[in-house]
Write an enzyme that holds these catalytic residues in place. Sequence first.
Site, PDB file in Angstrom:
ATOM      1  N   THR A   1       7.447  -2.001  16.566  1.00 25.75           N
ATOM      2  CA  THR A   1       8.474  -0.270  16.483  1.00 25.75           C
ATOM      3  C   THR A   1       8.249   0.713  16.755  1.00 25.75           C
ATOM      4  OG1 THR A   1       9.249  -1.568  14.486  1.00 25.75           O
ATOM      5  CG2 THR A   1      10.683   0.023  14.795  1.00 25.75           C
TER       6      THR A   1
ATOM      7  N   LYS B   1       0.492  -1.040   0.168  1.00 29.85           N
ATOM      8  CA  LYS B   1      -0.023  -0.219  -0.170  1.00 29.85           C
ATOM      9  C   LYS B   1       0.718   1.133  -0.020  1.00 29.85           C
ATOM     10  CE  LYS B   1      -4.085  -1.956   2.107  1.00 29.85           C
ATOM     11  NZ  LYS B   1      -4.879  -2.249   2.332  1.00 29.85           N
TER      12      LYS B   1
HETATM   13  P1  ATR Z   1      -0.569  -2.556   5.706  1.00 29.06           P
HETATM   14  O1  ATR Z   1       0.439  -1.428   5.419  1.00 29.06           O
HETATM   15  O2  ATR Z   1      -1.317  -3.706   5.972  1.00 29.06           O
HETATM   16  O3  ATR Z   1      -0.441  -1.753   6.936  1.00 29.06           O
HETATM   17  P2  ATR Z   1       2.586  -2.457   6.418  1.00 29.06           P
HETATM   18  O4  ATR Z   1       2.720  -1.889   6.270  1.00 29.06           O
HETATM   19  O5  ATR Z   1       3.528  -4.591   5.817  1.00 29.06           O
HETATM   20  O6  ATR Z   1       1.320  -3.730   6.356  1.00 29.06           O
HETATM   21  O7  ATR Z   1       2.772  -2.682   8.144  1.00 29.06           O
HETATM   22  C1  ATR Z   1       3.196  -3.625   9.075  1.00 29.06           C
HETATM   23  C2  ATR Z   1       2.541  -3.151  10.513  1.00 29.06           C
HETATM   24  O8  ATR Z   1       2.126  -4.715  11.135  1.00 29.06           O
HETATM   25  C3  ATR Z   1       3.572  -2.945  10.716  1.00 29.06           C
HETATM   26  O9  ATR Z   1       3.252  -1.528  11.978  1.00 29.06           O
HETATM   27  C4  ATR Z   1       4.105  -3.672  11.790  1.00 29.06           C
HETATM   28  O10 ATR Z   1       5.263  -3.478  12.436  1.00 29.06           O
HETATM   29  P3  ATR Z   1       7.110  -2.547  12.372  1.00 29.06           P
HETATM   30  O11 ATR Z   1       6.932  -1.436  12.481  1.00 29.06           O
HETATM   31  O12 ATR Z   1       7.566  -2.745  13.879  1.00 29.06           O
HETATM   32  O13 ATR Z   1       6.740  -3.412  10.633  1.00 29.06           O
HETATM   33  C5  ATR Z   1       3.605  -4.548  11.919  1.00 29.06           C
HETATM   34  N1  ATR Z   1       3.614  -6.455  12.130  1.00 29.06           N
HETATM   35  C6  ATR Z   1       4.484  -7.292  11.190  1.00 29.06           C
HETATM   36  N2  ATR Z   1       4.178  -8.451  11.450  1.00 29.06           N
HETATM   37  C7  ATR Z   1       4.823  -8.143  12.897  1.00 29.06           C
HETATM   38  C8  ATR Z   1       4.822  -9.234  14.298  1.00 29.06           C
HETATM   39  N3  ATR Z   1       5.141 -10.408  14.382  1.00 29.06           N
HETATM   40  N4  ATR Z   1       4.408  -8.382  15.409  1.00 29.06           N
HETATM   41  C9  ATR Z   1       4.259  -6.974  15.575  1.00 29.06           C
HETATM   42  N5  ATR Z   1       4.216  -6.651  14.914  1.00 29.06           N
HETATM   43  C10 ATR Z   1       4.167  -6.554  13.190  1.00 29.06           C
END
Ligand code: ATR
Length: 291
Positions: A172, A74
């Site tokens: 994060t 996205k």
């Molecule tokens: P989308 O566009 O669908 O929101 P994305 O931009 O890839 O997808 O965002 C994923 C979100 O899920 C991020 O906030 C990510 O956290 P980080 O910023 O720390 O990367 C979070 N996320 C993904 N996998 C995770 C996990 N195993 N545990 C905690 N947060 C996770």
Amino acid sequence: DLYNFRQIGVDTKVHGVIGNPIGHSKSPHLYNAAFKSLGFNGIYLPLMVDSVANFIKTYSSTDFVGYSYTIPHKEAGLECCDEIDPIAKEIGAISCMIRRPTDGKLMGYNVDYLGAIAAIEEALRGSNGATPASASPLAGKLFVVIGAGGAGKALAYGGNEKGARVVVANRTYEKAKQLADKVGGQAITLVELKDFHPEEGMILANTTSVGMKPRMDDTPLPKEALKRYSLVFDAIYTPKWTRLLQEAQECGATVVFGTEMFINQAFVQVERFTGLPAPKQLIRDVLARNT
Ligand code: ATR
């Protein structure tokens, strides 16, 4: 006859959903059925894409007229637009892209925000009939958004626009802080969220992929921490009942399924792609049959 290539002619409008992975997506079922029922000469394909920029460049001179965007593209999609809707620009992510017929320019929009916020408002109105239709039932509520990616931004902006007090909780911290600052909210880490309980009746929205099929034992927040929430929304829709939603219900919260966000988004996108009113009941039926 999900992808009926025999129907493709010179006037067929070709659409697709850009993601990775994409095999789980229910979108092709929904959009192809909607196009057919509207008598709209269009087709909608699942597009497994590694690099959005390369894909868009490769197909720039083709007749692809509309794309939906899903995880994880996205934000990359936004970079590939010729023009961006102001809300999508603020969110920093798009959920659909439409080729303008007059000049072929690619226009980016974000309708995640419309779908998810509408679903949450509808559930809050249902559980508290006292709220007048004009005021948002989110106004004044503490609204905790887990995740700071594209969907997290959409929910945080949407909640802020409706007058909620937004808290962004993310693995994060820096990403949570950046987003919280933009919406005048508070940032915390996902670990801190376990002990975050300033008041009763908070609203929780998970926008991460934690708990998505096949890792259905995972959950972004343990059950003990769910007791203070009156409503929990999960953007995940495979499975419908994530562990988070099961445990939230066991704690007495109202639950809102990711399917509701998806359905509301589908209404908006079908209308943008076809210029016709979405066949809402048909879209609900097709999704129910394919879940
Ligand atoms: P989308 O566009 O669908 O929101 P994305 O931009 O890839 O997808 O965002 C994923 C979100 O899920 C991020 O906030 C990510 O956290 P980080 O910023 O720390 O990367 C979070 N996320 C993904 N996998 C995770 C996990 N195993 N545990 C905690 N947060 C996770």
